[in-house]
Design a protein around this motif. Structure first.
Motif, PDB file in Angstrom:
ATOM      1  N   GLN A 141       0.852  -1.207   0.000  1.00  0.00           N
ATOM      2  CA  GLN A 141       0.000   0.000   0.000  1.00  0.00           C
ATOM      3  C   GLN A 141       0.882   1.250   0.000  1.00  0.00           C
ATOM      4  OE1 GLN A 141      -0.183   2.060   3.140  1.00  0.00           O
ATOM      5  NE2 GLN A 141       1.649   0.878   3.643  1.00  0.00           N
ATOM      6  N   LYS A 142       0.268   2.393  -0.307  1.00  0.00           N
ATOM      7  CA  LYS A 142       1.006   3.659  -0.300  1.00  0.00           C
ATOM      8  C   LYS A 142       0.263   4.733   0.494  1.00  0.00           C
ATOM      9  CE  LYS A 142       3.775   4.820  -3.777  1.00  0.00           C
ATOM     10  NZ  LYS A 142       4.255   5.206  -5.114  1.00  0.00           N
ATOM     11  N   GLN A 143      -0.539   4.291   1.485  1.00  0.00           N
ATOM     12  CA  GLN A 143      -1.299   5.262   2.275  1.00  0.00           C
ATOM     13  C   GLN A 143      -0.518   5.782   3.494  1.00  0.00           C
ATOM     14  OE1 GLN A 143      -3.268   2.400   1.074  1.00  0.00           O
ATOM     15  NE2 GLN A 143      -3.608   3.893  -0.534  1.00  0.00           N
ATOM     16  N   VAL A 148       4.190  -3.735   6.578  1.00  0.00           N
ATOM     17  CA  VAL A 148       3.215  -4.595   5.906  1.00  0.00           C
ATOM     18  C   VAL A 148       3.828  -5.939   5.542  1.00  0.00           C
ATOM     19  CG1 VAL A 148       1.827  -4.863   3.802  1.00  0.00           C
ATOM     20  CG2 VAL A 148       1.825  -2.679   5.032  1.00  0.00           C
ATOM     21  N   LEU A 164       0.076  -0.272  -7.923  1.00  0.00           N
ATOM     22  CA  LEU A 164      -0.025   0.700  -6.838  1.00  0.00           C
ATOM     23  C   LEU A 164       0.207   2.133  -7.279  1.00  0.00           C
ATOM     24  CD1 LEU A 164       1.640  -1.429  -4.150  1.00  0.00           C
ATOM     25  CD2 LEU A 164      -0.525  -0.272  -3.896  1.00  0.00           C
ATOM     26  N   ASN A 219       6.190   0.179   3.242  1.00  0.00           N
ATOM     27  CA  ASN A 219       5.739  -1.171   3.612  1.00  0.00           C
ATOM     28  C   ASN A 219       6.760  -2.045   4.331  1.00  0.00           C
ATOM     29  OD1 ASN A 219       2.972  -1.559   2.049  1.00  0.00           O
ATOM     30  ND2 ASN A 219       4.360  -0.466   0.688  1.00  0.00           N
TER      31      ASN A 219
END
Length: 386
Positions: A141-143, A148, A164, A219
């Motif tokens: 993810q890239k939020q 992760v 992504l 991540n």
């Protein structure tokens, strides 16, 4: 009756096809005995009865279909065999359907070739003990910055990495990347040049490297993203890749500038073992500590790159297959008279000698000896049965 037993050839073939959709017939050697596997593929192209290790009946079906000729011959799952994927894992079928667009395949040469590059990368990872069952891995993810990725080595295929970044990656980047390996402290970009010199898309790969750097930061905690793994069918390709790169005019887009560390791994049994080394926790320190006495270690070398010193002799370990370091060493040796020694495995020595041109002494170390020193067993052989 065929038992879908974890670790067996039939189980591993099913697993590879669940993840990649198709697998090159010419690369069956990456999975074990070619003769055994060719016979198994022939058996699976006709109706067989399947069961689980516990004896549960999975029904009868034709599992595999092959198409194409020569190097383009490809192995795919037969549609009636898709329910077998549930025996691998409840999430395997949905991953497969998403990855193949609902069990649909393009006949285009470039699409098949690309799928084969990824499939060989996955097969090498499987042999090296890198987790490649994508349906078991948490999505990248890239939020926000989070841990992760698992605390062990795992492979994310190119599709998982590229999707992504909908703006940059898909629109502007032509990249040869087949995926990324995350292992403790590292994020490796993975490329597979197969049997030809790498066609290096400088700007595309530069953007890919920056994207991976960001993915690693978001991540994988403090993971270094300046390493790449270059897979190839034989060691001559390492030499050809280096000589081709030496001709490049745009220095900033050369592979050894984009990735300061590029580990060439042949798609052989030795290469599988080398990949296993590179995914050990703190592998770099472990390897150097195993081959050099503490008194010889050099932790802050000067202009020249080297790992140890014995009297006046500078010593570099090429046991990690880092061809980008070799480029820098060759350039430095042109301006130095210092005695220089290179450590390598026997199957690397001819390539290293031809590239360095006799300017350094070579000392060979057996890979099994190094594995013993690191406390690694030979690894369990795949079950030869079906």
């Amino acid at each position: 009756m065929i038992t879908l037993r974890p670790g067996s050839h039939v189980w591993r073939l099913l697993l590879l096809l669940a993840i990649c959709g198709e697998y090159p017939y010419r690369s069956l050697h990456l999975l074990g005995s070619v003769r055994t596997l060719e016979e198994l593929v022939r058996r699976l192209e006709v109706v067989q009865h399947f069961r689980t290790p516990a004896g549960a009946d999975l029904g009868a079906c034709k599992m595999l279909t092959t198409s194409g000729r020569g190097n383009r011959r490809t192995i795919r799952l037969y549609k009636s065999a898709l329910p077998l994927l549930q025996a691998l894992h409840p999430a395997a079928l949905s991953w497969y359907l998403a990855a193949t667009g609902g069990h649909r395949f393009s006949g285009s040469v470039s699409h098949v070739e690309r799928n084969h590059r990824v499939a060989e990368s996955v097969a090498i990872c499987m042999g090296a003990g890198v987790e490649m069952r994508t349906f078991l891995l948490p999505p990248l993810q890239k939020q926000a910055i989070r841990q992760v990725v698992p605390a062990y080595a795992c492979f994310y295929p190119a599709k998982s990495v590229k999707q992504l970044d909908n703006t940059e990656m898909n629109k502007t980047i032509f990249t040869r990347i087949t995926g990324a390996i995350f292992s403790p402290g590292y994020c490796y970009a993975v490329y597979n040049t197969r049997d030809a010199v790498m066609k290096w898309s400088g700007m595309g790969e530069f953007k890919t490297a920056r994207h991976l750097e960001e993915l690693a930061r978001m991540n994988a905690g403090p993971a270094r993203a300046d390493h790449a793994i270059l897979l190839g069918e034989h060691m001559d390709l390492a030499l050809q890749t280096l000589l081709e790169s030496d001709k490049s005019r745009r220095m900033e887009l050369r592979f050894d500038r984009i990735y300061p560390h590029v580990h060439f791994i042949p798609m052989t049994e030795q290469g599988t073992h080398l990949l296993r080394l590179l995914t050990l926790s703190d592998w770099h320190e472990q390897v150097l500590a195993a081959v050099f006495p503490e008194r010889m270690r050099v932790r802050m070398p000067g202009v020249m790159e080297y790992d140890a010193q014995d009297g006046n002799t500078l010593i570099l370990s090429h046991l990690d297959g880092d061809i980008a370091r070799l480029v820098r060493v060759r350039q430095a040796l042109e301006h130095s008279d210092a005695p220089y020694e290179l450590l390598c495995f026997p199957w690397q020595s001819q390539f290293v000698d031809r590239y360095i041109g006799g300017r350094a002494q070579l000392r060979e170390i057996g890979l099994p000896d190094l594995e013993d020193a690191l406390g690694l067993g030979a690894g369990e052989e795949a079950d030869e049965g079906s």
